[in-house]
Design an enzyme around this catalytic site. Structure first.
Site, PDB file in Angstrom:
ATOM      1  CE  LYS A 131     -16.258  -4.701  10.412  1.00 41.31           C
ATOM      2  NZ  LYS A 131     -15.025  -4.227   9.397  1.00 41.31           N
ATOM      3  CE  LYS A 145     -18.903   2.477  11.750  1.00 39.44           C
ATOM      4  NZ  LYS A 145     -17.728   1.555  11.497  1.00 39.44           N
ATOM      5  CE  LYS A 203     -17.102  -0.128   3.869  1.00 40.83           C
ATOM      6  NZ  LYS A 203     -15.873   0.976   3.426  1.00 40.83           N
TER       7      LYS A 203
HETATM    8  P1  TYM Z   1     -13.605   1.198   6.541  1.00 45.89           P
HETATM    9  O1  TYM Z   1     -13.819   0.865   5.126  1.00 45.89           O
HETATM   10  O2  TYM Z   1     -14.733   0.874   7.519  1.00 45.89           O
HETATM   11  O3  TYM Z   1     -13.951   2.850   6.537  1.00 45.89           O
HETATM   12  C1  TYM Z   1     -13.063   3.794   5.685  1.00 45.89           C
HETATM   13  C2  TYM Z   1     -12.835   4.997   6.412  1.00 45.89           C
HETATM   14  O4  TYM Z   1     -14.026   5.757   6.808  1.00 45.89           O
HETATM   15  C3  TYM Z   1     -13.920   6.170   7.998  1.00 45.89           C
HETATM   16  N1  TYM Z   1     -15.562   6.037   8.261  1.00 45.89           N
HETATM   17  C4  TYM Z   1     -16.212   6.935   8.943  1.00 45.89           C
HETATM   18  N2  TYM Z   1     -15.829   8.216   9.133  1.00 45.89           N
HETATM   19  C5  TYM Z   1     -17.205   8.610   9.777  1.00 45.89           C
HETATM   20  N3  TYM Z   1     -18.428   8.399  10.046  1.00 45.89           N
HETATM   21  C6  TYM Z   1     -18.565   7.147   9.630  1.00 45.89           C
HETATM   22  N4  TYM Z   1     -19.866   6.610   9.837  1.00 45.89           N
HETATM   23  C7  TYM Z   1     -17.683   6.171   8.881  1.00 45.89           C
HETATM   24  N5  TYM Z   1     -17.743   5.086   8.545  1.00 45.89           N
HETATM   25  C8  TYM Z   1     -16.230   4.804   8.038  1.00 45.89           C
HETATM   26  C9  TYM Z   1     -13.238   5.104   8.763  1.00 45.89           C
HETATM   27  O5  TYM Z   1     -13.043   5.591   9.929  1.00 45.89           O
HETATM   28  C10 TYM Z   1     -12.057   4.692   7.851  1.00 45.89           C
HETATM   29  O6  TYM Z   1     -11.267   6.117   8.121  1.00 45.89           O
HETATM   30  N6  TYM Z   1      -9.916  -0.951   8.980  1.00 45.89           N
HETATM   31  C11 TYM Z   1     -10.071   0.257   8.175  1.00 45.89           C
HETATM   32  C12 TYM Z   1      -9.682   0.085   6.764  1.00 45.89           C
HETATM   33  C13 TYM Z   1      -8.002   0.068   7.023  1.00 45.89           C
HETATM   34  C14 TYM Z   1      -6.958   1.413   7.413  1.00 45.89           C
HETATM   35  C15 TYM Z   1      -5.829   0.685   7.183  1.00 45.89           C
HETATM   36  C16 TYM Z   1      -7.321   2.715   7.608  1.00 45.89           C
HETATM   37  C17 TYM Z   1      -7.274  -0.828   6.709  1.00 45.89           C
HETATM   38  N7  TYM Z   1      -5.941  -0.640   6.690  1.00 45.89           N
HETATM   39  C18 TYM Z   1      -4.443   1.361   7.454  1.00 45.89           C
HETATM   40  C19 TYM Z   1      -6.144   3.393   7.991  1.00 45.89           C
HETATM   41  C20 TYM Z   1      -4.904   2.636   7.772  1.00 45.89           C
HETATM   42  C21 TYM Z   1     -11.604   0.341   7.646  1.00 45.89           C
HETATM   43  O7  TYM Z   1     -12.211  -0.768   7.857  1.00 45.89           O
HETATM   44  O8  TYM Z   1     -12.263   1.328   7.227  1.00 45.89           O
END
Ligand code: TYM
Length: 350
Positions: free
Chosen positions: A127, A210, A213
């Site tokens: 990032k 991947k 968004k």
């Molecule tokens: P974020 O917002 O990037 O994504 C949210 C969830 O979606 C999953 N994900 C995917 N799964 C499969 N294929 C993809 N292309 C894909 N893109 C995203 C992510 O693995 C995630 O489960 N750091 C985290 C948010 C967070 C969090 C937490 C998660 C903050 N605190 C505590 C679990 C527990 C994040 O940026 O997810």
């Protein structure tokens, strides 16, 4: 190792099963978020385990967010949860900034996590890119806040996509170090739950990247707000190769784009990738892609329609988030208050 010296501190020996997970409102929800996270969050709710889900708005601002867009994306993410089948009466659904325990424990964990650990986080490197000097301090500290999100609830299981695995390993390291340094078995060692056919949904334009968004190309992803025509067009134009589909999954080894479409089909239809390959063995993409587009539209359109209905009443979404935050606070407050005792902070206000 030192003792806390506080008689108020109790040592929980077992932790009741509790699920926590979060999604960033840093843009719209993608098919990757849906298949890797949301859809599975709803399945977990229906397995009868206590489930706590969060729109992590404080994580989102680790990179610049326009305030109006952040508010909109937080509500839209909450609408996606509900439209995908989450019941706010059974699960807890809230936005992170309404429960201050996250930020408070995040600070404590900034003091537990080691710089060497943070320097290994691949997502920060991705990032921050080449100009890491210009990245925010929050982006660097982000995984410690994520550990706080989870551990403020003594959550034991965290369903996520594959890309969050390293952050969950860090969460375990933070819990182990805290427990060790303060000589108390206070935080659970969480289990990552990375399951299903779509733990890593890839870009529709490049099967080695991947689906995200933040990808500049909208053609690379399916958004939960896309209408049926947009979904069908994106799948039709998805990058593939010239070969027909093989007899077995092993035949997709060096065909990442084809493998991705098979995984998406499997996850949407609740089948295994093996079963999907067997069903379409020998088929050309001219046959497979329309079948996938029909399936995607059938599964996603009802969610899109429900999301846009819910978004017409933002006050109702805010009410649900507020109620969820009250319930979340009731769990997290005593857990974080006890952390102050354990770490030796005087709490004498009445
Ligand atoms: P974020 O917002 O990037 O994504 C949210 C969830 O979606 C999953 N994900 C995917 N799964 C499969 N294929 C993809 N292309 C894909 N893109 C995203 C992510 O693995 C995630 O489960 N750091 C985290 C948010 C967070 C969090 C937490 C998660 C903050 N605190 C505590 C679990 C527990 C994040 O940026 O997810």
């Amino acid at each position: 190792m030192s003792s806390t010296g506080s008689s108020a501190v109790q040592t929980p020996k077992t932790f009741q099963p509790r699920i926590f997970s979060g999604i960033q409102p840093s843009g719209g929800i993608t098919l990757g978020n849906y298949l890797g996270a949301l859809k599975r969050f709803v399945e977990k709710q229906n397995e009868g385990i206590e489930t706590v889900y969060c729109m992590v708005d404080m994580h989102a601002i680790t990179v610049w967010q326009d305030p109006e867009k952040l508010r909109y994306a937080t509500r839209e993410g909450a609408a996606a949860f509900i439209a995908a089948g989450l019941d706010p009466a059974r699960s807890i659904l809230f936005n992170q900034s309404q429960v201050s325990a996250h930020a408070e424990l995040g600070w404590i964990f900034n003091c537990v996590a080691r710089l060497g650990w943070m320097n290994r986080m691949t997502q920060f490197k991705d990032k921050a890119g080449k100009n890491a000097e210009a990245a925010s301090l929050g982006l660097y500290a982000y995984p410690a806040l994520m550990a706080a999100d989870i551990l403020a609830y003594h959550a034991t299981m965290v369903p996520v996509g594959e890309d969050q695995k390293q952050h969950l390993e860090l969460t375990r390291d933070i819990a182990i170090k805290f427990n060790h340094d303060y000589g108390i078995d206070y935080f659970p060692i969480v289990e990552p739950v990375i399951e299903g056919a779509a733990t890593r949904v890839m870009s529709l334009r490049d099967g080695t990247k991947k689906m995200s968004k933040s990808d500049p190309s909208d053609q690379s992803r399916i958004n939960l707000t896309d209408d049926a025509d947009a979904i069908a067009a994106k799948i039709r134009k998805a990058k593939t190769d010239a070969e027909p589909l093989p007899e077995t999954l092993a035949g997709l080894k060096d065909r990442p784009e084809a493998r991705n479409l098979i995984n998406i089909f499997a996850a949407l239809s609740d089948k295994t990738p093996d079963a999907v390959v067997a069903e379409y063995a020998g088929a050309q993409f001219g046959t497979f892609k329309p079948a996938l587009a029909d399936l995607a539209v059938a599964k996603l359109s009802p969610i899109t329609t429900e999301m846009s209905r819910l978004m017409k009443d933002p006050a109702e979404i805010d009410r649900i988030l507020g109620q969820g935050a009250d319930r979340a606070e009731a769990i997290a407050r005593p857990i974080v208050d006890q952390v102050y005792d354990i770490t030796g902070m005087i709490r004498s206000r009445r």
